[in-house]
Design a protein around this motif. Structure first.
Motif, PDB file in Angstrom:
ATOM      1  N   UNK A  27       0.823  -1.199   0.000  1.00 21.44           N
ATOM      2  CA  UNK A  27       0.000   0.000   0.000  1.00 21.44           C
ATOM      3  C   UNK A  27       0.851   1.238   0.000  1.00 21.44           C
ATOM      4  N   UNK A  28       1.969   1.180   0.664  1.00 24.67           N
ATOM      5  CA  UNK A  28       2.803   2.349   0.730  1.00 24.67           C
ATOM      6  C   UNK A  28       3.421   2.711  -0.583  1.00 24.67           C
ATOM      7  N   UNK A  29       3.487   1.771  -1.506  1.00 26.63           N
ATOM      8  CA  UNK A  29       4.100   2.065  -2.793  1.00 26.63           C
ATOM      9  C   UNK A  29       3.140   2.715  -3.747  1.00 26.63           C
ATOM     10  N   UNK A  30       1.832   2.755  -3.387  1.00 31.64           N
ATOM     11  CA  UNK A  30       0.821   3.312  -4.284  1.00 31.64           C
ATOM     12  C   UNK A  30       0.720   4.789  -4.037  1.00 31.64           C
ATOM     13  N   UNK A  57      -1.201   8.325   2.866  1.00 28.42           N
ATOM     14  CA  UNK A  57      -2.545   8.104   3.406  1.00 28.42           C
ATOM     15  C   UNK A  57      -3.597   8.323   2.324  1.00 28.42           C
ATOM     16  N   UNK A  58      -3.369   9.327   1.483  1.00 29.36           N
ATOM     17  CA  UNK A  58      -4.309   9.558   0.368  1.00 29.36           C
ATOM     18  C   UNK A  58      -4.317   8.351  -0.588  1.00 29.36           C
ATOM     19  N   UNK A  59      -3.164   7.773  -0.820  1.00 31.99           N
ATOM     20  CA  UNK A  59      -3.115   6.579  -1.674  1.00 31.99           C
ATOM     21  C   UNK A  59      -3.880   5.421  -1.077  1.00 31.99           C
ATOM     22  N   UNK A  60      -3.795   5.287   0.250  1.00 28.95           N
ATOM     23  CA  UNK A  60      -4.582   4.226   0.901  1.00 28.95           C
ATOM     24  C   UNK A  60      -6.082   4.442   0.725  1.00 28.95           C
ATOM     25  N   UNK A  61      -6.476   5.682   0.898  1.00 30.14           N
ATOM     26  CA  UNK A  61      -7.906   5.972   0.772  1.00 30.14           C
ATOM     27  C   UNK A  61      -8.401   5.712  -0.665  1.00 30.14           C
ATOM     28  N   UNK A  62      -7.588   6.094  -1.624  1.00 29.99           N
ATOM     29  CA  UNK A  62      -8.006   5.853  -3.027  1.00 29.99           C
ATOM     30  C   UNK A  62      -8.136   4.359  -3.323  1.00 29.99           C
ATOM     31  N   UNK A  63      -7.221   3.550  -2.846  1.00 29.50           N
ATOM     32  CA  UNK A  63      -7.298   2.104  -3.065  1.00 29.50           C
ATOM     33  C   UNK A  63      -8.489   1.490  -2.344  1.00 29.50           C
ATOM     34  N   UNK A  64      -8.769   2.016  -1.150  1.00 30.75           N
ATOM     35  CA  UNK A  64      -9.891   1.479  -0.384  1.00 30.75           C
ATOM     36  C   UNK A  64     -11.219   1.785  -1.078  1.00 30.75           C
ATOM     37  N   UNK A  65     -11.308   3.007  -1.696  1.00 29.02           N
ATOM     38  CA  UNK A  65     -12.537   3.356  -2.407  1.00 29.02           C
ATOM     39  C   UNK A  65     -12.613   2.647  -3.741  1.00 29.02           C
TER      40      UNK A  65
END
Length: 536
Positions: free
Chosen positions: A464-467, A528-536
């Motif tokens: 996730x951190x790489x996204x 953190x924004x990348x995590x949110x985008x992947x989660x959505x």
């Protein structure tokens, strides 16, 4: 290469095995589809086969290692197109196919010894019908045939016997049979059946259309007359067409022939006597001689005197009669001549020939020019036609050869292009449609099913951190708690190892994460924004 290896390691074994399994299934389906499209096309070996015969045929094909396929409830057998003729020859040589009919092999049954006379007669009739049906089915254009024979038995003390008859039903492979083939079938059945004539054979097809009807003697004679007249006219027409088209060119002549024929059968007997050809047949000769005796006396005076003495001058006298008769019998030469003239003589002949003129193509796309033929050429053609048809002016024959311009379709002057390799007439249209549909279905499956499925599995296993993180940004642990590496800004080789969380998070790990967030606030926000985008 290292990135791909890292991607496989980060995906996890579960998602990796699932992706590999789906890929293997799709590859197998594609391979089967391509193999089926690229394999040899199946062709029909036999259709409408009896189930017992179908089992024997399939066993023989298995022994010969010929792959086959059953369709239509097992009544149709398909093999590879390249081995159709080989399989048919093999099946025919083994005698496995009888087209559903029974021939003379019916007498090979072991229980024929105890049959009655009635059963033997029925078997003989069935065998004859089956053999005729097989022979008729072997003719080109006929798929199958059924033959029904009526062979009445001769009754004792009966003068008039009922004549045999036959009925034939044909299943055709094309629209219709020629008149010659129908006549050939009638003659075949009549020749193979004792006492049967062609006029008592009825033929019809599977649609109920009458091809040949049973006829009386007068009807058969009328049919024969029509066929003979048609054959004579066609023979003359072909002869004239060959001669004229050999001079004016193919398709530049039209010939029509009308023959008035005499089909009367004349028997003439003549007897001739030749008076000059006399021959002595017999001769009879008769000769007859008669003699009469007496004395002769002279006429004297003393002879008249009574009691007178004999005269010295008197002497003996007699008569002799000779007759001859000859009878000659002559034989006059006689000639007896008997002449029988069969019908079919040409009483009058009419021939009409139309000849096209000379058409000269124009130069460089110009229109073609038409020129009529010369009078000399027409006279030469007229003489040839008269010689070919046996022209006889005394019987009123008419032969006309006319030069006229034929009505032809307009041409563009360019020859039609030769058919290419992708011409629709070269390949089977249904085969092309099948291949195109299979390719479209394969592409749709790959792009709309396989690609999103594999992409979702791979994205789910990525760190996730790489996204969404920029180059050189530190990495934080993913939501699943997988181990990650967060390089420090001063020491890029520094790695923070976070153990798998089991129930609670260690305070030291939380502290270290907090320190990293304090030192790199902007990069942390992007992660953190990348995590949110992947989660959505």
């Amino acid at each position: 290469m290292n990135g791909f290896a890292d991607l496989l390691l980060k995906a996890g074994p579960t998602r990796l095995f699932a992706a590999l399994g789906i890929a293997a299934v799709v590859a197998a389906l594609l391979f089967t589809l391509v193999l089926r499209m690229g394999g040899e096309e199946k062709a029909l070996l036999f259709a409408d086969v009896d189930m017992r015969e179908a089992s024997e045929i399939t066993q023989r094909l298995e022994q010969a290692e010929i792959p086959y396929e059953l369709r239509g409830d097992g009544s149709s057998i398909f093999v590879a197109r390249s081995r159709v003729m080989e399989a048919r020859m093999m099946i025919s040589a083994d005698g496995l196919l009888s087209r559903g009919s029974i021939g003379y092999e019916i007498f090979d049954e072991p229980d024929a010894l105890g049959q009655t006379q009635f059963q033997q007669n029925i078997n003989r009739l069935r065998a004859l019908e089956g053999e005729l049906a097989r022979t008729i089915a072997s003719i080109d254009g006929i798929e199958s045939a059924r033959v029904h024979l009526v062979l009445p038995e001769r009754q004792l003390f009966a003068r008039d016997a009922e004549q045999p008859s036959a009925s034939i039903v044909l299943a055709l492979r094309r629209d219709e049979l020629s008149a010659g083939q129908v006549r050939a079938i009638r003659n075949l059945v009549a020749s193979a059946t004792p006492g049967l004539t062609t006029s008592r054979v009825t033929i019809l097809d599977e649609t109920g259309r009458l091809l040949a009807a049973a006829q009386s003697e007068d009807g058969a004679i009328a049919e024969g007359i029509d066929s003979r007249q048609t054959a004579t006219e066609e023979r003359i027409r072909r002869t004239v067409t060959d001669i004229v088209e050999g001079i004016v060119g193919q398709g530049n002549a039209r010939v029509q022939v009308s023959a008035e024929m005499d089909f009367n059968r004349v028997s003439e007997t003549s007897e001739r006597f030749d008076p000059e050809g006399r021959v002595v047949r017999s001769t009879s000769t008769t000769e007859e001689t008669a003699e009469s005796g007496g004395r002769a006396q002279g006429a004297t005076a003393g002879a008249n005197v009574p009691d007178a003495g004999a005269s010295p001058s008197s002497g003996p006298a007699g008569n002799t009669n000779n007759s001859s008769q000859e009878t000659v019998n002559y034989e006059i030469s006689r000639t007896t001549r008997t002449e029988v003239s069969e019908g079919g003589r040409i009483r009058r002949l009419s021939v009409a020939v139309a000849v096209d003129g000379v058409t000269t193509p124009g130069a460089e796309g110009a229109e073609a020019t038409y020129a009529p033929r010369s009078e000399e050429d027409m006279q030469r053609l007229l003489a040839l036609v008269r010689s070919a048809v046996g022209y006889n002016a005394e019987r009123g024959d008419i032969v006309e050869v006319v030069n006229t311009q034929f009505a032809r379709a307009a041409t563009t002057g360019t020859e039609a292009a030769a058919p290419g390799m992708f011409d629709m007439g070269t390949f089977d249209v249904m085969r092309i449609i099948e291949i195109v549909a299979a390719l479209m279905a394969s592409l749709a499956f790959v792009f709309f099913v396989l690609r999103p499925l594999i992409g979702g599995l791979m994205r789910g296993g990525q760190s996730v951190g790489a996204v969404g993180a920029p180059a050189g940004a530190p990495a934080l642990p993913g939501p699943a708690g997988a181990a990650a590496a967060l390089p420090a800004p001063d020491d890029p080789d520094a790695v923070i190892d976070i153990a798998q969380i089991q129930g609670r998070v260690r305070a030291s790990s939380v502290k270290k994460v907090a320190e990293v967030v304090d030192k790199h606030p902007d990069e942390s926000v992007q992660i953190i924004r990348g995590w949110l985008n992947n989660a959505l």
